[in-house]
Design a protein around this motif. Structure first.
Motif, PDB file in Angstrom:
ATOM      1  N   ASP A  98      -4.306 -11.235  -3.652  1.00  0.00           N
ATOM      2  CA  ASP A  98      -4.012 -12.349  -4.544  1.00  0.00           C
ATOM      3  C   ASP A  98      -4.628 -13.612  -3.937  1.00  0.00           C
ATOM      4  O   ASP A  98      -4.923 -13.661  -2.732  1.00  0.00           O
ATOM      5  CB  ASP A  98      -2.501 -12.500  -4.694  1.00  0.00           C
ATOM      6  N   LYS A 339      -1.584  -6.042 -13.162  1.00  0.00           N
ATOM      7  CA  LYS A 339      -2.506  -5.962 -12.035  1.00  0.00           C
ATOM      8  C   LYS A 339      -2.712  -4.527 -11.558  1.00  0.00           C
ATOM      9  O   LYS A 339      -3.777  -4.189 -11.037  1.00  0.00           O
ATOM     10  CB  LYS A 339      -2.001  -6.833 -10.880  1.00  0.00           C
ATOM     11  N   GLY A 361       0.222 -10.589  -1.668  1.00  0.00           N
ATOM     12  CA  GLY A 361       0.554 -11.395  -2.833  1.00  0.00           C
ATOM     13  C   GLY A 361       1.908 -12.040  -2.697  1.00  0.00           C
ATOM     14  O   GLY A 361       2.625 -11.822  -1.711  1.00  0.00           O
ATOM     15  N   ASP A 366       2.207  -9.272  -8.334  1.00  0.00           N
ATOM     16  CA  ASP A 366       1.737  -8.653  -7.092  1.00  0.00           C
ATOM     17  C   ASP A 366       2.696  -7.560  -6.628  1.00  0.00           C
ATOM     18  O   ASP A 366       2.275  -6.547  -6.067  1.00  0.00           O
ATOM     19  CB  ASP A 366       1.580  -9.705  -5.996  1.00  0.00           C
TER      20      ASP A 366
END
Length: 426
Positions: A98, A339, A361, A366
């Motif tokens: 991230d 993601k 993250g 995340d």
């Protein structure tokens, strides 16, 4: 225990702190046109080489690796690396990173990725470790700062992939027809119609104060409202809280419009827009404590039971994610395009069939990648200590790789040492 004993000896018998200082100076020395400065750099390079030579001579079988570990990692990082290798028995073969509040942090780095972080990423690249940047930002924003920080050649090497807008698309330069994948194009017509409706109305029909205080991020698919104030400020918090409530109502209306014409839609056929907005508030408040907290804090809770949301409406809500980032953004996205979906697509393009990743993250999006990695024995997780509560609980409950804001290099140096140590057994 032999490897542990060797590490104890390395950090006990050698001035590794001095060696790291020389390495940092040599690696991060800015280009300047100064004879004195260049002489200083040359002297540091010679001292660095001499220090590494001493380690090579002291450890005949593992000297090259130990010299690199000593020049990169602290004692704590090196032993953490060895613990991780003992636990998992393999090297990390892909970085999943991230950006905002992970690689860079407004609190510590003026919202720039630090030079030492950028440098160690180039070290991973040169060692053959692919990098997947996984962010909620737009592709153009990500491409811009990656090229500026890492260089055009690295970004277009074929070993870097960008999962953008939290998984709606994947960009992997150097892979022909697979270079850009628009994952949102595979969604069915119903979901795409809802997003089109929300996007077309989100600014044009917003209250005047909200139009002045927010802007629409230039996404390809997700609908993201950002504050026209400094991220984290009191004004940003207030306007994003208002934006979240407004977007929930707008989403409810868009879903109602899409399913209300269905002859099997039940109560949705006769509902009005205000009721649809109340359904959205009730549903997402029950799903997310942060959203519930915003509704309570703004006095916008509704007297509706989530169980009373008609099934056709709830079925669409179940496929749509509403995300709240305090004083930063309110966003509507697809749960089918998170993601995780983006990372899986990126790994496929990069040809990584058996991933063991470092996932770094700070937010709920995340966390989904971290949980995917844990469930599939596909990696380990790390987070800054200001990450969301659930992210920290996951990271602390696994390998405790928590780092200070703006200091992603701490964990990256640990993983770099892990990979060097793993090579001794390959």
């Amino acid at each position: 225990m032999e490897r542990y004993d060797q590490l104890y000896r390395l950090f006990a018998d050698f001035d590794t702190g001095r060696l790291r200082a020389y390495q940092d100076f040599v690696d991060l020395f800015p280009p300047v046109d100064s004879r004195v400065a260049l002489e200083h750099w040359q002297n540091a390079s010679e001292e660095l080489a001499a220090g590494k030579d001493e380690i090579r001579e002291a450890f005949p079988d593992v000297g090259e690796t130990f010299a690199e570990v000593a020049a990169t990692a602290t004692r704590e990082q090196a032993f953490t690396a060895l613990d991780l290798y003992t636990e998992y028995g393999r090297a990390v073969n892909v970085l999943v990173l991230d950006v905002d509040e992970t690689l860079r942090s407004a609190g510590r780095t003026d919202n720039e990725i630090p030079r030492d972080t950028l440098h160690i990423l180039t070290e991973f690249h040169e060692a053959g470790t692919p990098i997947v940047v996984c962010t909620g930002q737009t592709l153009e924003n990500v491409k811009g700062f990656l090229i500026q920080g890492l260089g055009n050649e690295l970004v277009h090497s074929g070993d870097v992939s960008v999962v953008y807008e939290a998984g709606t698309g994947v960009f992997t330069p150097g892979h022909g027809g697979d270079t850009k994948q628009l994952l949102y194009a595979d969604l069915d017509d119903e979901i795409r119609a809802v997003f089109d409706a929300v996007r077309s109305r989100v600014l044009s029909e917003a209250p005047e104060a909200l139009r002045r205080g927010c802007h629409l991020q230039g996404n390809e698919f997700n609908v993201t409202m950002k504050p026209n104030f400094e991220t984290g400020s009191t004004q940003a918090r207030a306007v994003i809280d208002e934006a979240l409530v407004y977007m929930l109502d707008l989403l409810g209306e868009a879903v109602l419009s899409e399913v209300g014409a269905d002859g099997d839609a039940g109560d949705a056929e006769t509902a009005d827009p205000e009721t649809a907005g109340a359904w959205a508030r009730a549903y997402y408040a029950a799903e997310d404590p942060e959203i519930r907290g915003v509704l309570e804090g703004t006095g916008e809770t509704v007297d509706h039971d989530p169980a009373d949301v008609p099934d056709p409406v709830a079925a669409v809500f179940e496929r749509i994610d509403v995300a709240y980032y305090e004083a930063d953004a309110a966003e509507i996205g697809s749960l089918e395009l998170n993601k995780v979906a983006g990372v899986e697509a990126a790994l496929d393009v990069l040809g990584i069939d058996d991933p063991f990743s470092l996932v770094m993250g700070d937010s709920k999006s995340d966390l989904r990648v971290m949980e995917w990695a844990a469930a599939n024995d596909a990696g380990i997780a790390a987070a800054p200590d200001h990450a969301s509560r659930d992210v920290l609980a996951h990271v602390v409950g696994t390998d405790e790789l928590v780092f200070d804001p703006g200091d992603a290099t701490d964990v990256l140096a640990t993983i770099y040492a892990l990979n060097r140590l793993a090579r001794l057994d390959s």
